[in-house]
Design a protein around this motif. Structure first.
Motif, short mmCIF file in Angstrom:
data_model
loop_
_atom_site.label_atom_id
_atom_site.label_comp_id
_atom_site.label_asym_id
_atom_site.label_seq_id
_atom_site.Cartn_x
_atom_site.Cartn_y
_atom_site.Cartn_z
N UNK A 1 0.83 -1.20 0.00
CA UNK A 1 0.00 0.00 0.00
C UNK A 1 0.87 1.25 0.00
N UNK A 2 0.33 2.33 -0.54
CA UNK A 2 1.05 3.60 -0.52
C UNK A 2 1.04 4.20 0.86
N UNK A 3 0.01 3.90 1.64
CA UNK A 3 -0.07 4.41 3.01
C UNK A 3 -0.83 3.41 3.87
N UNK B 1 9.89 6.56 4.82
CA UNK B 1 8.58 6.43 5.46
C UNK B 1 8.26 7.73 6.17
N UNK B 2 7.08 8.27 5.90
CA UNK B 2 6.63 9.49 6.56
C UNK B 2 5.38 9.19 7.38
N UNK C 1 3.13 6.71 5.42
CA UNK C 1 3.23 6.85 3.97
C UNK C 1 4.52 6.22 3.45
N UNK C 2 4.39 5.35 2.44
CA UNK C 2 5.55 4.67 1.86
C UNK C 2 5.79 5.07 0.41
N UNK D 1 5.34 10.72 -2.69
CA UNK D 1 4.69 11.45 -1.60
C UNK D 1 5.69 11.77 -0.49
N UNK D 2 6.54 10.80 -0.16
CA UNK D 2 7.54 11.04 0.88
C UNK D 2 8.50 12.14 0.45
#
Length: 334
Positions: A122-124, A223-224, A238-239, A243-244
């Motif tokens: 997953x993206x997040x 990772x955020x 968030x991976x 986006x990060x």
């Protein structure tokens, strides 16, 4: 008496046990078995277990399972000394076990680290509940190898700082970099001041930005973590690389505009915005007008005014204005 019994006895006698012991003392230090009732059985057993009562000297057969004809009260000071020594022995044993535990888990730790982490599909990942969020953040801190970026607007509870301290220090000792952004009002908190000073002593960098910004943590730029609910009981991990990278760019932009904290931080440091708010208050401007003039929210201006009131010991805005004028006059006279 073994360690567990000593720990249980260390709580002291119950109300019923105290009453029975006092009855023995009142009777001259000797409690006749004939004076006991079946209801006294639990209290008697407790006092015998703690050593506050012993079978009378003439009733040595009681130790072999016979019924004692009486019981003698023991000086509580000797019982306290004995229990204290047993508790200290038990505490030493537990400390030794605690020191040996990391070494005992070495093989398990190496086996865990050797297993490749599965790719996150997953993206997040959203996690609900503060306990789950803290657990996942703790895992990310342990896995961090290069850098932690932290944007921390608003206040930070003392309990949260105490929980974060050991892992943050461990991260810095591993050679990782750590940069943290605070807002002026957060750094004005004495607990945060002590935390910042301690972390800076371990090599962390801290800057203060007097602007609104997004709360976030970024681990190794891979990772955020950002809030996913207003009350921060839900977080998004968030991976997605794009986006990060976007969040890292936001952090770097804010970091470049922030003021470095390269001197001892104190809770009484006068922040520029607070000074500007005080200057406009002396001119007679309202809170709303000041917020518009400085491009701040009215809530932020109210917080700056609260700091000024604490600094000048004023209970009302009228008192604050008067005392700020007095202070300015005193500085001019000087």
């Amino acid at each position: 008496m073994n360690g567990e019994t000593a720990v249980a006895a260390s709580a002291g006698p119950t109300a019923a046990e105290q009453a029975l012991y006092l009855a023995a003392v009142a009777a001259g230090g000797h409690l006749s078995a004939a004076a006991l009732t079946p209801a006294d059985g639990p209290a008697l057993a407790g006092l015998l277990d703690q050593g506050l009562l012993v079978p009378a000297a003439a009733d040595y057969r009681a130790c072999a399972g016979y019924t004692a004809a009486g019981y003698t009260a023991v000086d509580p000071r000797s019982v306290s000394d004995r229990l204290g020594a047993e508790l200290r022995t038990e505490a030493t044993r537990l400390l030794v076990r605690a020191e040996r535990l990391p070494a005992a888990l070495d093989d398990l730790i190496r086996a865990y680290d050797a297993v490749p982490r599965p790719a996150v599909p997953l993206e997040a990942v959203h996690i609900e509940g503060t306990a789950g969020i803290r657990q996942r953040i703790s895992e990310l801190l342990s896995d961090c190898t290069e850098e932690l970026l932290a944007a921390q607007p608003g206040p930070r509870p003392a309990a949260a700082l105490r929980m974060a301290m050991p892992q943050d220090v461990a991260l810095l000792k591993r050679g990782c970099a750590m940069r943290t952004l605070y807002q002026p009002l957060a750094v004005a908190d004495r607990v945060v001041v002590e935390h910042v000073r301690s972390m800076a002593g371990h090599g962390a960098e801290v800057r203060v930005l007097d602007e609104p910004y997004q709360r976030m943590l970024v681990f190794d730029r891979s990772v955020a973590v950002v809030p996913a609910a207003d009350d921060e009981t839900r977080a998004a991990f968030v991976h997605n690389p794009a986006t990060v990278a976007f969040l890292v760019a936001l952090f770097e932009r804010d970091w470049s505009r922030a003021a470095p904290v390269d001197h001892p931080v104190t809770a009484t440091t006068a922040h520029p915005t607070t000074t500007r708010v005080g200057h406009l208050l002396r001119q007679g401007l309202t809170q709303r007008t000041i917020a518009t003039r400085l491009h701040l929210s009215e809530r932020s201006v109210a917080a700056h005014i609260a700091r000024l009131r604490r600094r000048h010991g004023a209970e009302t805005l009228f008192q604050l204005g008067w005392r700020m004028r007095e202070a300015r006059t005193g500085e001019s006279d000087a």
